[in-house]
Design an enzyme around this catalytic site. Sequence first.
Site, PDB file in Angstrom:
ATOM      1  N   GLU A 176      43.706  25.445  24.845  1.00  0.00           N
ATOM      2  CA  GLU A 176      43.593  26.799  25.378  1.00  0.00           C
ATOM      3  C   GLU A 176      43.571  26.682  26.890  1.00  0.00           C
ATOM      4  O   GLU A 176      42.811  25.886  27.449  1.00  0.00           O
ATOM      5  CB  GLU A 176      42.313  27.497  24.910  1.00  0.00           C
ATOM      6  N   ASN A 234      45.084  33.420  27.296  1.00  0.00           N
ATOM      7  CA  ASN A 234      44.343  34.671  27.137  1.00  0.00           C
ATOM      8  C   ASN A 234      45.109  35.833  27.762  1.00  0.00           C
ATOM      9  O   ASN A 234      45.600  35.729  28.881  1.00  0.00           O
ATOM     10  CB  ASN A 234      42.975  34.561  27.810  1.00  0.00           C
ATOM     11  N   GLU A 266      45.858  35.008  23.021  1.00  0.00           N
ATOM     12  CA  GLU A 266      44.540  35.403  22.527  1.00  0.00           C
ATOM     13  C   GLU A 266      44.157  36.746  23.137  1.00  0.00           C
ATOM     14  O   GLU A 266      44.208  36.912  24.348  1.00  0.00           O
ATOM     15  CB  GLU A 266      43.498  34.348  22.898  1.00  0.00           C
ATOM     16  N   ASP A 296      40.487  37.057  19.471  1.00  0.00           N
ATOM     17  CA  ASP A 296      39.482  36.230  20.161  1.00  0.00           C
ATOM     18  C   ASP A 296      38.089  36.819  19.956  1.00  0.00           C
ATOM     19  O   ASP A 296      37.947  38.013  19.701  1.00  0.00           O
ATOM     20  CB  ASP A 296      39.823  36.234  21.664  1.00  0.00           C
ATOM     21  N   GLU A 353      35.254  28.377  17.937  1.00  0.00           N
ATOM     22  CA  GLU A 353      35.060  27.980  19.332  1.00  0.00           C
ATOM     23  C   GLU A 353      33.567  27.782  19.599  1.00  0.00           C
ATOM     24  O   GLU A 353      32.725  28.331  18.896  1.00  0.00           O
ATOM     25  CB  GLU A 353      35.655  29.010  20.294  1.00  0.00           C
TER      26      GLU A 353
END
Length: 402
Positions: A176, A234, A266, A296, A353
């Site tokens: 990520e 993101n 995300e 997310d 996560e």
Amino acid sequence: MNNLPSDISLLVVEDNAFQRKVLMHQIQALGYRVPLEAADGEAALALCQQQQVDILLCDLRMPGMDGMALLRRLSLNGFRGGIILVSALEEDVVEAVRRMSDAYGLRVLGRLDKPASLGRLAELLASWAPDDSRQQAGTGPLIEAADLARALALGEIVPWYQPKVSLATGEWLGVEALARWQHPTLGIIAPARFIPLAEESGLIDPLTEHLIEQGLRDLEGWLAASSTIRLSMNLSSVSLVEGDLCDRLLALCESRGIAPELITLEVTESAFVKDLGQSLERLSRLRMHGFGLSIDDFGTGYSSMQQLNQLPFTELKLDRSFVDRCHEDPVRLAIIESTLILAHKIGLKSVAEGVEDEGTWDQLARLGCDECQGYYVGHPMPRDQLALWHSRWRATGPVPRA
Ligand code: C2E
Ligand code: CA
Ligand code: CA
């Protein structure tokens, strides 16, 4: 900007003298200046009235004015600093205090166990940023949109990468990208301090585009070594309702010859409820072109099962507030278990996560979660540290289960 550790003033409120000293010592070990100290709520309140306190570390159970009463009084006095709840009490009690503080308009940064882990303490302290109203009150120079625009132009905003691995085999599956501002004098600035500003000042699309360009370039390099690596980025809610970033994304992939299937975008649950129609159109278009879509912070926002069903997601990311030490907490475990069942039933890949320890890893592996991301596997890091991380992980990471 006044976010250098040595510029931040802290107050430790704890009736147990030994625990107070330990915490103060840990704070100084992290480069912060000697904190103020108070043994009860009354003394703490008096200190807050006399001097500036940026972050208050607050024990809950104290004789006399306890933590709850102190928080209420602080809120009445308009306290604007960050608050860290330090407590060995059960999770649901601390959670109730956190909700109470939110209702009072206080800014709770998080909860710290007793004894505190240095890593968690560092993380909570680093998450503090002065809020706008304080900045306007003149207690410290602002990060202005112009600073951020300059930083973008100078290439100071870069992606750091946090590895994602398979819970079944330990295999490295992807990263990520997380934005970092490499400030020439202030060091690394966390995204919480500049992403909201970027969103307010129209800089979020250029910033994201800049990160995507760097991400694609780095991905190209990793793909040369391993064809199985994927990149997650993101996307801000702003980009889902304004601008043309979503269309630009495809062009960026095309220009590098990278298949959109290798990229997962995300978005948080709250992002697409802002304008469901517009978000749905953009997300569907991205999905149509092959991008993966991840929901997310799942579990913290507003999404209903119906929305999950309506939106074309491919991945569900369990928020770390449920994941962290889930093996020790039956309620978190129940939430995770049912979410994983849901994810698998509707064909979504599941990613946990915030996995910080082996116990959490083992539990998630047993429950059949697909992928894992967290400090236990690796912290976010600059791209040139990933190769070293990978060789270490291969040598020492969890052994696949039979
Ligand atoms: P997020 O997308 O939920 O990212 C995960 C955050 O959790 C990251 O914080 C990461 O460093 C942290 N984290 C990862 N593993 C662990 C762990 O084991 N324990 C703990 N305690 N924390 C862990 P970070 O990098 O500070 O990013 C914060 C948020 O800022 C992100 O949350 C994301 O919402 C936002 N953000 C970061 N980069 C970007 C970006 O390029 N664009 C946009 N729109 N938002 C970004
Ligand atoms: Ca994310
Ligand atoms: Ca998250």
